[in-house]
Design an enzyme around this catalytic site. Sequence first.
Site, PDB file in Angstrom:
ATOM      1  N   ARG A  89      -0.342   6.620   5.953  1.00 26.95           N
ATOM      2  CA  ARG A  89      -0.463   5.704   7.081  1.00 26.95           C
ATOM      3  C   ARG A  89      -0.743   6.540   8.327  1.00 26.95           C
ATOM      4  O   ARG A  89      -0.295   7.695   8.433  1.00 26.95           O
ATOM      5  CB  ARG A  89       0.819   4.904   7.283  1.00 26.95           C
ATOM      6  CG  ARG A  89       1.208   4.016   6.104  1.00 26.95           C
ATOM      7  CD  ARG A  89       2.533   3.316   6.371  1.00 26.95           C
ATOM      8  NE  ARG A  89       2.899   2.416   5.286  1.00 26.95           N
ATOM      9  CZ  ARG A  89       3.646   2.762   4.234  1.00 26.95           C
ATOM     10  NH1 ARG A  89       4.095   4.017   4.137  1.00 26.95           N
ATOM     11  NH2 ARG A  89       3.935   1.882   3.300  1.00 26.95           N
ATOM     12  N   LYS A 103       7.859   4.263   5.645  1.00 30.45           N
ATOM     13  CA  LYS A 103       8.433   2.997   6.083  1.00 30.45           C
ATOM     14  C   LYS A 103       9.896   2.919   5.666  1.00 30.45           C
ATOM     15  O   LYS A 103      10.290   3.409   4.618  1.00 30.45           O
ATOM     16  CB  LYS A 103       7.658   1.829   5.462  1.00 30.45           C
ATOM     17  CG  LYS A 103       6.502   1.343   6.322  1.00 30.45           C
ATOM     18  CD  LYS A 103       5.980   0.020   5.826  1.00 30.45           C
ATOM     19  CE  LYS A 103       4.942  -0.545   6.781  1.00 30.45           C
ATOM     20  NZ  LYS A 103       4.430  -1.857   6.331  1.00 30.45           N
ATOM     21  N   HIS A 163      -6.538   3.011   8.019  1.00 27.97           N
ATOM     22  CA  HIS A 163      -5.978   2.274   6.879  1.00 27.97           C
ATOM     23  C   HIS A 163      -7.035   2.023   5.804  1.00 27.97           C
ATOM     24  O   HIS A 163      -6.692   1.814   4.634  1.00 27.97           O
ATOM     25  CB  HIS A 163      -5.386   0.952   7.360  1.00 27.97           C
ATOM     26  CG  HIS A 163      -4.122   0.578   6.640  1.00 27.97           C
ATOM     27  ND1 HIS A 163      -2.976   1.351   6.681  1.00 27.97           N
ATOM     28  CD2 HIS A 163      -3.823  -0.481   5.853  1.00 27.97           C
ATOM     29  CE1 HIS A 163      -2.035   0.774   5.952  1.00 27.97           C
ATOM     30  NE2 HIS A 163      -2.525  -0.333   5.424  1.00 27.97           N
ATOM     31  N   ARG A 216      -6.604   4.556   3.299  1.00 21.22           N
ATOM     32  CA  ARG A 216      -5.412   4.304   2.470  1.00 21.22           C
ATOM     33  C   ARG A 216      -5.751   3.318   1.347  1.00 21.22           C
ATOM     34  O   ARG A 216      -5.329   3.500   0.210  1.00 21.22           O
ATOM     35  CB  ARG A 216      -4.283   3.776   3.354  1.00 21.22           C
ATOM     36  CG  ARG A 216      -2.962   3.539   2.632  1.00 21.22           C
ATOM     37  CD  ARG A 216      -1.843   3.322   3.643  1.00 21.22           C
ATOM     38  NE  ARG A 216      -0.628   2.822   3.037  1.00 21.22           N
ATOM     39  CZ  ARG A 216       0.283   3.571   2.417  1.00 21.22           C
ATOM     40  NH1 ARG A 216       0.088   4.877   2.316  1.00 21.22           N
ATOM     41  NH2 ARG A 216       1.375   3.043   1.900  1.00 21.22           N
ATOM     42  N   HIS A 240       5.334   2.140  -1.685  1.00 24.06           N
ATOM     43  CA  HIS A 240       5.471   0.690  -1.703  1.00 24.06           C
ATOM     44  C   HIS A 240       6.713   0.285  -2.490  1.00 24.06           C
ATOM     45  O   HIS A 240       6.917   0.746  -3.614  1.00 24.06           O
ATOM     46  CB  HIS A 240       4.249   0.034  -2.355  1.00 24.06           C
ATOM     47  CG  HIS A 240       3.022   0.111  -1.520  1.00 24.06           C
ATOM     48  ND1 HIS A 240       1.746   0.073  -2.052  1.00 24.06           N
ATOM     49  CD2 HIS A 240       2.857   0.213  -0.174  1.00 24.06           C
ATOM     50  CE1 HIS A 240       0.860   0.158  -1.072  1.00 24.06           C
ATOM     51  NE2 HIS A 240       1.514   0.245   0.067  1.00 24.06           N
ATOM     52  N   TYR A 290      -3.814  -3.397  -2.449  1.00 25.61           N
ATOM     53  CA  TYR A 290      -4.611  -2.303  -1.909  1.00 25.61           C
ATOM     54  C   TYR A 290      -5.737  -1.908  -2.854  1.00 25.61           C
ATOM     55  O   TYR A 290      -6.716  -1.293  -2.435  1.00 25.61           O
ATOM     56  CB  TYR A 290      -3.723  -1.076  -1.659  1.00 25.61           C
ATOM     57  CG  TYR A 290      -2.975  -1.099  -0.349  1.00 25.61           C
ATOM     58  CD1 TYR A 290      -2.051  -2.108  -0.074  1.00 25.61           C
ATOM     59  CD2 TYR A 290      -3.175  -0.120   0.607  1.00 25.61           C
ATOM     60  CE1 TYR A 290      -1.359  -2.120   1.117  1.00 25.61           C
ATOM     61  CE2 TYR A 290      -2.480  -0.126   1.805  1.00 25.61           C
ATOM     62  CZ  TYR A 290      -1.564  -1.127   2.055  1.00 25.61           C
ATOM     63  OH  TYR A 290      -0.886  -1.147   3.239  1.00 25.61           O
TER      64      TYR A 290
END
Length: 331
Positions: free
Chosen positions: A171, A197, A272, A275, A298, A307
Amino acid sequence: MPSPEVVPRHSSSPALAAAGFLDFTEAWLGNRRLSAHTRDAYRRDVAGWLNWCGSRDLDPLRATFVDVNAYARQLEATLGARSGRPLTPTTVARRLSALSSWYEFLVRLRAVDANPVAAADRPRVDRDHSATIGLTADEVDALVAAAEADTGPTALRHRATITLLADLGLRVGELISLDLTDLGTERGHRSIRFVGKGGKVRRRALTPGTGYALDAYLAARAAAQGLSVPELTGPLLVTTTGARLDRNAVFRLVRRLARAAGIQAWAMLSPHSLRHAFATTARAEGVSLEDVQDAMGHADPRTTRRYDRDRHNLDRDPAYVIWSARARRRG
């Protein structure tokens, strides 16, 4: 951390309570493990709601789901600063999700009786779709080649930046938060450490190509300062003035190099996009969904599948594998 007790249970004046709400927001954020970028985004989300309430002389502690619905409909009609188009359902849903978390914290502290966002009409988000413009493997190759062909005093930094995005699928917030002390080794692998995250510290392997690009960049940076590479300190990626590279600079870099690479959708790309391409290419090359999920950090494999832009390609239909195995068994 500011005390959340500064927020009255039933304030009669939103203007008088504004400072208390700001302090409360910091207490709420301090209670969660979040990246600096996510904290800033959540602050803006809550501030947007408080400003909306203030413009209507509405006490946020007395707001109902009807008020939240009205706010959501206004968000849906708001034009994005970058795109000039109405905010996407995903963006509106994210803002309401942050607001819901804020109110849940208020409920736990008994500042309000119920979360008004819980009963609100949130936009439906297609979990199998992403608005991010993706890149094919060939387009990523062209982008990396454009970075390698770049010239000028910042060319080596640009190459290192693009290879980190392309090879690791980071990210942009993870990328710009990297420090030199995050580089290391683990079980014979060159590695990099970062905070993903949820505030979770993660490690990824550096590919030979990424390691080469970083080594060249850091050697040039050290030579310019009259230092050896081990003597360098601070952020991993810095501007010409020594400041930490910011996300806007990375956005501009991706689009400039994509344009130089002849990628048609260059003006709509973002970090992104790389990504998404990381996930798609990894799956196309046979990497298991679980390994891609772990690499991308994730929590839910459904996010990883979203994705993967090539997931509906019939070339990957398991029927072919089943048929081929049966044919082998029959000899």
